[in-house]
Enzyme design. Structure first.
Site, PDB file in Angstrom:
ATOM      1  N   GLY A 146       0.826  -1.214   0.000  1.00 20.12           N
ATOM      2  CA  GLY A 146       0.000   0.000   0.000  1.00 20.12           C
ATOM      3  C   GLY A 146       0.850   1.248   0.000  1.00 20.12           C
ATOM      4  O   GLY A 146       0.608   2.191   0.753  1.00 20.12           O
TER       5      GLY A 146
ATOM      6  N   TYR B 185     -13.943  -2.722  10.453  1.00 15.41           N
ATOM      7  CA  TYR B 185     -12.594  -2.131  10.434  1.00 15.41           C
ATOM      8  C   TYR B 185     -11.867  -2.415  11.751  1.00 15.41           C
ATOM      9  O   TYR B 185     -10.727  -2.895  11.752  1.00 15.41           O
ATOM     10  CB  TYR B 185     -12.684  -0.618  10.193  1.00 15.41           C
ATOM     11  CG  TYR B 185     -11.325   0.053  10.197  1.00 15.41           C
ATOM     12  CD1 TYR B 185     -10.426  -0.153   9.143  1.00 15.41           C
ATOM     13  CD2 TYR B 185     -10.922   0.858  11.263  1.00 15.41           C
ATOM     14  CE1 TYR B 185      -9.165   0.426   9.157  1.00 15.41           C
ATOM     15  CE2 TYR B 185      -9.667   1.450  11.277  1.00 15.41           C
ATOM     16  CZ  TYR B 185      -8.794   1.234  10.223  1.00 15.41           C
ATOM     17  OH  TYR B 185      -7.542   1.807  10.231  1.00 15.41           O
TER      18      TYR B 185
ATOM     19  N   THR C 260       1.434   3.129  -2.804  1.00 16.83           N
ATOM     20  CA  THR C 260       1.140   4.020  -3.926  1.00 16.83           C
ATOM     21  C   THR C 260       0.585   5.354  -3.443  1.00 16.83           C
ATOM     22  O   THR C 260       0.514   6.310  -4.219  1.00 16.83           O
ATOM     23  CB  THR C 260       0.104   3.365  -4.865  1.00 16.83           C
ATOM     24  OG1 THR C 260      -1.015   2.934  -4.073  1.00 16.83           O
ATOM     25  CG2 THR C 260       0.687   2.184  -5.615  1.00 16.83           C
ATOM     26  N   SER C 261       0.163   5.416  -2.178  1.00 21.53           N
ATOM     27  CA  SER C 261      -0.352   6.692  -1.647  1.00 21.53           C
ATOM     28  C   SER C 261      -0.301   6.669  -0.120  1.00 21.53           C
ATOM     29  O   SER C 261       0.077   5.661   0.488  1.00 21.53           O
ATOM     30  CB  SER C 261      -1.793   6.934  -2.131  1.00 21.53           C
ATOM     31  OG  SER C 261      -2.631   5.928  -1.620  1.00 21.53           O
ATOM     32  N   GLY C 262      -0.677   7.797   0.469  1.00 18.77           N
ATOM     33  CA  GLY C 262      -0.863   7.873   1.914  1.00 18.77           C
ATOM     34  C   GLY C 262       0.378   7.567   2.740  1.00 18.77           C
ATOM     35  O   GLY C 262       1.515   7.866   2.354  1.00 18.77           O
ATOM     36  N   ILE C 263       0.126   6.952   3.891  1.00 10.07           N
ATOM     37  CA  ILE C 263       1.188   6.685   4.872  1.00 10.07           C
ATOM     38  C   ILE C 263       2.246   5.742   4.289  1.00 10.07           C
ATOM     39  O   ILE C 263       3.451   5.910   4.514  1.00 10.07           O
ATOM     40  CB  ILE C 263       0.560   6.067   6.149  1.00 10.07           C
ATOM     41  CG1 ILE C 263      -0.467   7.035   6.766  1.00 10.07           C
ATOM     42  CG2 ILE C 263       1.632   5.709   7.172  1.00 10.07           C
ATOM     43  CD1 ILE C 263      -1.404   6.387   7.786  1.00 10.07           C
ATOM     44  N   GLY C 264       1.787   4.759   3.515  1.00 11.40           N
ATOM     45  CA  GLY C 264       2.715   3.787   2.927  1.00 11.40           C
ATOM     46  C   GLY C 264       3.691   4.443   1.969  1.00 11.40           C
ATOM     47  O   GLY C 264       4.875   4.096   1.923  1.00 11.40           O
TER      48      GLY C 264
ATOM     49  N   SER D  29      -4.092  -0.004  14.223  1.00  9.73           N
ATOM     50  CA  SER D  29      -4.738   1.271  14.539  1.00  9.73           C
ATOM     51  C   SER D  29      -5.210   1.225  15.988  1.00  9.73           C
ATOM     52  O   SER D  29      -5.505   0.137  16.518  1.00  9.73           O
ATOM     53  CB  SER D  29      -5.948   1.471  13.622  1.00  9.73           C
ATOM     54  OG  SER D  29      -6.774   2.497  14.117  1.00  9.73           O
TER      55      SER D  29
HETATM   56  N1  LIG Z   1      -5.364   7.458   8.017  1.00 10.64           N
HETATM   57  C1  LIG Z   1      -5.535   7.189   9.294  1.00 10.64           C
HETATM   58  O1  LIG Z   1      -5.979   8.046  10.081  1.00 10.64           O
HETATM   59  C2  LIG Z   1      -5.179   5.833   9.838  1.00 10.64           C
HETATM   60  C3  LIG Z   1      -5.303   5.631  11.218  1.00 10.64           C
HETATM   61  C4  LIG Z   1      -4.966   4.386  11.741  1.00 10.64           C
HETATM   62  C5  LIG Z   1      -4.511   3.375  10.912  1.00 10.64           C
HETATM   63  N2  LIG Z   1      -4.417   3.598   9.559  1.00 10.64           N
HETATM   64  C6  LIG Z   1      -3.920   2.492   8.703  1.00 10.64           C
HETATM   65  O2  LIG Z   1      -2.850   2.961   7.908  1.00 10.64           O
HETATM   66  C7  LIG Z   1      -2.758   2.167   6.713  1.00 10.64           C
HETATM   67  C8  LIG Z   1      -2.585   3.080   5.520  1.00 10.64           C
HETATM   68  O3  LIG Z   1      -3.711   3.909   5.417  1.00 10.64           O
HETATM   69  P1  LIG Z   1      -3.702   5.343   4.709  1.00 10.64           P
HETATM   70  O4  LIG Z   1      -4.382   6.254   5.671  1.00 10.64           O
HETATM   71  O5  LIG Z   1      -2.353   5.690   4.217  1.00 10.64           O
HETATM   72  O6  LIG Z   1      -4.715   5.026   3.502  1.00 10.64           O
HETATM   73  P2  LIG Z   1      -4.660   5.402   1.942  1.00 10.64           P
HETATM   74  O7  LIG Z   1      -4.100   6.756   1.727  1.00 10.64           O
HETATM   75  O8  LIG Z   1      -6.045   5.113   1.467  1.00 10.64           O
HETATM   76  O9  LIG Z   1      -3.655   4.331   1.324  1.00 10.64           O
HETATM   77  C9  LIG Z   1      -3.999   2.964   1.291  1.00 10.64           C
HETATM   78  C10 LIG Z   1      -2.966   2.176   0.501  1.00 10.64           C
HETATM   79  O10 LIG Z   1      -3.381   0.797   0.536  1.00 10.64           O
HETATM   80  C11 LIG Z   1      -3.565   0.328  -0.797  1.00 10.64           C
HETATM   81  N3  LIG Z   1      -4.755  -0.516  -0.878  1.00 10.64           N
HETATM   82  C12 LIG Z   1      -6.016  -0.237  -0.454  1.00 10.64           C
HETATM   83  N4  LIG Z   1      -6.842  -1.245  -0.775  1.00 10.64           N
HETATM   84  C13 LIG Z   1      -6.080  -2.179  -1.420  1.00 10.64           C
HETATM   85  C14 LIG Z   1      -6.359  -3.431  -2.022  1.00 10.64           C
HETATM   86  N5  LIG Z   1      -7.587  -3.944  -2.061  1.00 10.64           N
HETATM   87  N6  LIG Z   1      -5.338  -4.106  -2.599  1.00 10.64           N
HETATM   88  C15 LIG Z   1      -4.079  -3.608  -2.608  1.00 10.64           C
HETATM   89  N7  LIG Z   1      -3.756  -2.427  -2.068  1.00 10.64           N
HETATM   90  C16 LIG Z   1      -4.749  -1.717  -1.481  1.00 10.64           C
HETATM   91  C17 LIG Z   1      -3.741   1.572  -1.680  1.00 10.64           C
HETATM   92  O11 LIG Z   1      -3.198   1.312  -2.966  1.00 10.64           O
HETATM   93  P3  LIG Z   1      -4.039   1.376  -4.343  1.00 10.64           P
HETATM   94  O12 LIG Z   1      -5.023   2.471  -4.224  1.00 10.64           O
HETATM   95  O13 LIG Z   1      -2.972   1.582  -5.382  1.00 10.64           O
HETATM   96  O14 LIG Z   1      -4.662   0.034  -4.439  1.00 10.64           O
HETATM   97  C18 LIG Z   1      -2.880   2.601  -0.950  1.00 10.64           C
HETATM   98  O15 LIG Z   1      -1.548   2.524  -1.391  1.00 10.64           O
HETATM   99  C19 LIG Z   1      -4.025   1.298   6.682  1.00 10.64           C
HETATM  100  O16 LIG Z   1      -3.690  -0.005   7.094  1.00 10.64           O
HETATM  101  C20 LIG Z   1      -4.945   1.965   7.711  1.00 10.64           C
HETATM  102  O17 LIG Z   1      -5.826   1.043   8.321  1.00 10.64           O
HETATM  103  C21 LIG Z   1      -4.731   4.806   9.009  1.00 10.64           C
END
Ligand SMILES: NC(=O)c1ccc[n+]([C@@H]2O[C@H](COP(=O)([O-])OP(=O)(O)OC[C@H]3O[C@@H](n4cnc5c(N)ncnc54)[C@H](OP(=O)(O)O)[C@@H]3O)[C@@H](O)[C@H]2O)c1
Length: 307
Positions: A26, A181, A28-32, A156
């Site tokens: 993950g 979730y 391609t965007s966000g935290i990853g 989380s």
């Molecule tokens: N944001 C918050 O406040 C928060 C808080 C606590 C925990 N988290 C955790 O942090 C992690 C990253 O979240 P984020 O906030 O950075 O979200 P995000 O910006 O939506 O990024 C999600 C990443 O996961 C990939 N992804 C999503 N669904 C997928 C699928 N079906 N198959 C393969 N890849 C998939 C997306 O890639 P593609 O779009 O290219 O598929 C994207 O690279 C998650 O595990 C989330 O539960 C986030």
């Protein structure tokens, strides 16, 4: 004001990862993505993953601009066959030293896939299958570098409200929404702790990244941030996407946690996870059920030392 880079916030800006290969799911965007860029700046070879090839290419380009070697792997985590293939493709081309299980999200009305809850498949079963598929490689890190491989799983604070009913999961019930979730995020912690009990040549830790309205995650959450903060059990407060990568980067790179395993982290510090996360019976049953539904061959499933 200068926003600190994740590796600065994590206190690892001087760490040299130039002989390490890290795989950030993950990314391609966000935290990853921020995690991948930070580890690339530390010199690591970075494997980028997601579904979106264009965003994957853009992340690889951004990594190349920092001088890092990077490649993109596409796989949909809703498709467990694709996850098994992903593990095989990565094994054939690399020796992964650090796996960051970051891909995942909040899916309001998720339904089921292959007879299993969609959120649970993407957020738990897929990283389970990928991790077990790469365990031999990760275990080889000790031989290659003298320090264990690392599995870092992004959970989380939402795990604290999670409830897991294996009978309902087995029956193919769909949870979706916040209960789905938080259950999947509890599964991340139970998995990280159980893996730590089952392997001794690879560390396994998990973390809460922060509350991050700027990532894709919150675009899917259908209620205000304040309500989400309440659900997280947090005083409302937010992190930038970049800040939120710090704890993943810390667990992937910091020398002081090279031997730390079976722990939960928040803001680069160890914290106590929810009491349910220490339920060893549940962790064991979830691990065995996950091995069964993901079809991991028996000889690839690590056993408990007492087994
Ligand atoms: N944001 C918050 O406040 C928060 C808080 C606590 C925990 N988290 C955790 O942090 C992690 C990253 O979240 P984020 O906030 O950075 O979200 P995000 O910006 O939506 O990024 C999600 C990443 O996961 C990939 N992804 C999503 N669904 C997928 C699928 N079906 N198959 C393969 N890849 C998939 C997306 O890639 P593609 O779009 O290219 O598929 C994207 O690279 C998650 O595990 C989330 O539960 C986030």
């Amino acid at each position: 004001m200068h926003e600190r880079l994740p590796e600065e916030r994590a206190g690892v800006a001087d760490v040299d990862l130039s002989d390490r290969t890290v795989f950030v799911t993950g990314s391609t965007s966000g935290i990853g993505r921020e995690t991948a860029l930070a580890l690339g700046r530390l010199g690591a070879t970075v494997l980028v993953h997601g579904r979106d090839r264009e965003k994957g290419r853009a992340t690889v380009d951004a990594l190349s601009e920092t001088g890092a070697t990077a490649s993109f792997y596409a796989a949909d985590f809703a498709d467990l066959d694709a996850v098994r293939e992903l593990a095989a493709r990565v094994r054939a081309a690399h020796s992964v030293d650090v796996l960051v299980n970051n891909a995942g999200g909040y899916f309001p009305r998720s339904g089921t896939v292959g007879g299993l809850d969609y959120t649970f498949v993407v957020n738990h079963f897929a990283p389970f299958a990928l991790t077990l598929g790469l365990l031999d490689d990760l275990g080889g890190a000790s031989r290659r570098h003298g320090t264990p491989g690392r599995v870092v799983t992004v959970s989380s604070e939402a795990h604290r409200g999670g409830r897991i009913d294996l009978n309902r999961l087995r029956a193919g019930d769909s949870f979706g929404g916040w209960s789905g979730y938080s259950a999947s995020k509890l599964a991340n912690v139970l998995f990280a702790f159980e893996l730590a009990r089952r392997v001794d040549d690879t560390t396994s830790n998990c973390l809460h990244p922060g509350v991050v309205p700027g990532s894709g995650f919150f675009r899917a959450v259908p209620f205000p941030l304040e309500a989400a903060s309440g659900l997280f059990g947090l005083v409302p407060g937010v992190d930038t996407v970049r800040e939120a990568a710090a704890t993943s980067v810390y667990l992937a790179a910091a020398p002081e946690v090279a031997d730390t395993t079976g722990a939960y982290f928040d803001d680069c510090a160890e914290r106590r996870a929810a009491r349910t996360a220490s339920d060893r019976g549940l962790a064991r049953r979830l691990f065995e059920f996950s091995a069964e539904v993901t079809g991991v061959p028996g000889d690839r499933v690590p056993t408990l030392p007492t087994d």
